[in-house]
Design a protein around this motif. Structure first.
Motif: not given
Length: 455
Positions: A198-201, A224-233, A248-256
């Motif tokens: 898990c973690g963040l890119m 389906e075992a991979l949870g995720s979310c796209l996020v701007t932050l 600075k504004p960035a695009l993030g991807l959270v995965v587990v």
């Protein structure tokens, strides 16, 4: 039970909620630690004609767990958690948070779909549906309910399950706190082992369009075992973030990935091939991951949301345009996938409409200076306006504040809402529990509710 009034030393602390926009002053706060305490508090409130709110985690963005001049039933004292590793179930008190629940289940290598932050209350989250990281793999939190114990408006203790008060049990799969005060909830649990991948890119916004498209196209066929979310932050000033990206504004991807971490590495390989500028995806306990995105309390919040059956390039352009214009460094724009198990439930099994939606957009306006309030709320509302051509109708109510009865109706659809209104009439005909996304009791006399008896 402890009664706290405005003249008492702990009053201000007891009335403080996660959203600093909410500054309400109840006449009395009843801090309960048992069903008997809740019954006593309800009787007091009814005797004195007080408006009643129920407070657990206190994460309702509209402050529905607090009121002015009324009674607040604070259930944070109900925190007992029992995990049965053989049955793979867990029973959790109505006042526990997801962080407390996840920590209690972690030694057994078990978990269930929980909040995306650890400070959210288990009961409010689940009764409102319960969308979290593992929607696609495990379904929503409410889909995994075995039973709920609660105190009704009449002061009776009732159990709702598939075999006992089944209509009430159906209503608790997304109908919120309209039907009683939850004292405990029992869940079916899933294996997560000692660690999950898990973690963040993070990517700079110059790469956001290409990465966002690749992610959107990747999700439907991903495990389906991979949870995720796209996020701007706004990229944080952390050691793992390159100096040129910080602030600075960035695009993030959270995965587990809730399976073998080695399998998880293979599952996220297509995402890592997009060459993130920062990557802290690695093995760690699931309960630790659940705390990674916790926001500090004391900030001003305004949230809203929409469902989407698909998310074309034009919708991604809207998402990224608003994601580049975050109103404050704490604000975020989220694109979360549904589908998978969350969308395969029998439509009749819960009152929530449009369970087949594939995506949820969630503008998450967070700021600190009250002078920025109009700008921050305008940003979130502006996104809803511009994304509307790509929305499919309906809404996940836990992601929004007070947006009117029309939005509540849209969350359930006319047939489900009518059924909920009849159940509301049967268990709360006077609408005592209206500090929520309120379902109005149907007209007519309540029917006899078999099984809703004290025990």
């Amino acid at each position: 039970m402890e009664w706290i009034r405005p003249e008492d030393a702990g009053y201000d602390e007891a009335r403080t909620l996660f959203n600093a926009m909410i500054d309400r002053r109840p006449a009395v706060i009843a801090q309960c630690s048992s069903a008997a305490d809740i019954r006593e508090a309800l009787a007091y409130g009814r005797q004195h004609g007080l408006e009643i709110a129920v407070r657990s985690g206190g994460h309702s963005v509209a402050g529905m767990s607090m009121n002015d001049g009324g009674l607040v039933i604070d259930v944070r004292g109900l925190k007992d958690i029992t995990v049965d590793p053989q049955a793979r179930t867990a029973t959790v008190g109505g006042g526990a948070t997801w962080g407390e629940f996840d920590r209690a289940a972690q030694p057994y290598g078990l978990a269930v779909t929980g909040g995306r932050v650890s400070t959210t209350g288990v009961s409010g989250f689940t009764l409102g549906g319960g969308s979290g990281w593992m929607d696609r793999g495990w379904g929503l939190a409410c889909d995994n309910l075995v039973s709920v114990n609660l105190v009704t408006a009449a002061g009776e203790e009732a159990t709702a399950s598939a075999g006992e008060n089944p209509e009430l049990f159906w209503a608790l799969h997304g109908g919120g706190g309209n039907f009683g005060v939850a004292t405990s909830l029992t869940f079916k649990m899933y294996d997560v082992g000692e660690q999950v991948l898990c973690g963040l890119m993070l990517w700079p916004l110059g790469q956001a369009r290409d990465v966002a498209r690749a992610y959107r196209d990747f999700v439907p066929a991903s495990p389906e075992a991979l949870g995720s979310c796209l996020v701007t932050l706004i990229a944080p000033p952390e050691e793992f973030v390159p100096a040129e990206l910080q602030g600075k504004p960035a695009l993030g991807l959270v995965v587990v990935y809730t399976g073998d971490p080695e399998e998880g590495r293979e599952a996220v390989r297509p995402l890592r091939s997009l060459q993130p500028a920062a990557d802290i995806v690695g093995p760690r306990p699931y309960a630790d991951f659940q705390c990674m995105l916790d926001d500090a309390p004391g900030q001003l919040n305004y949230w809203t949301a929409d469902y989407h059956d698909e998310f074309p390039d034009a919708a991604l352009d809207v998402f990224l345009r608003f994601g580049e214009a975050l109103p404050h460094e704490s604000s975020q724009m989220l694109l979360a996938p549904w589908g998978g198990r969350a969308g395969r439930v029998d439509p009749a099994s819960t009152p929530m409409a449009r369970r087949t939606a594939q995506w949820i957009t969630h503008p998450f306006a967070v700021w600190q200076d009250p002078a920025q309030t109009a700008e921050a709320i305008g940003w979130a509302k502006g996104f809803r306006r511009d994304i509307a051509p790509y929305a499919s109708g309906g809404v996940y109510l836990n992601f929004i504040g007070h947006e009117g009865q029309e939005r509540i109706m849209a969350a359930f659809g006319p047939e489900n809402y009518a059924r909920l209104a009849r159940i509301k009439r049967d268990f709360d005909p006077d609408n005592i529990f209206r500090g929520n996304q309120n379902i109005l009791p149907a007209a007519g006399e309540p029917v006899e509710t078999e099984g809703a008896i004290a025990h």
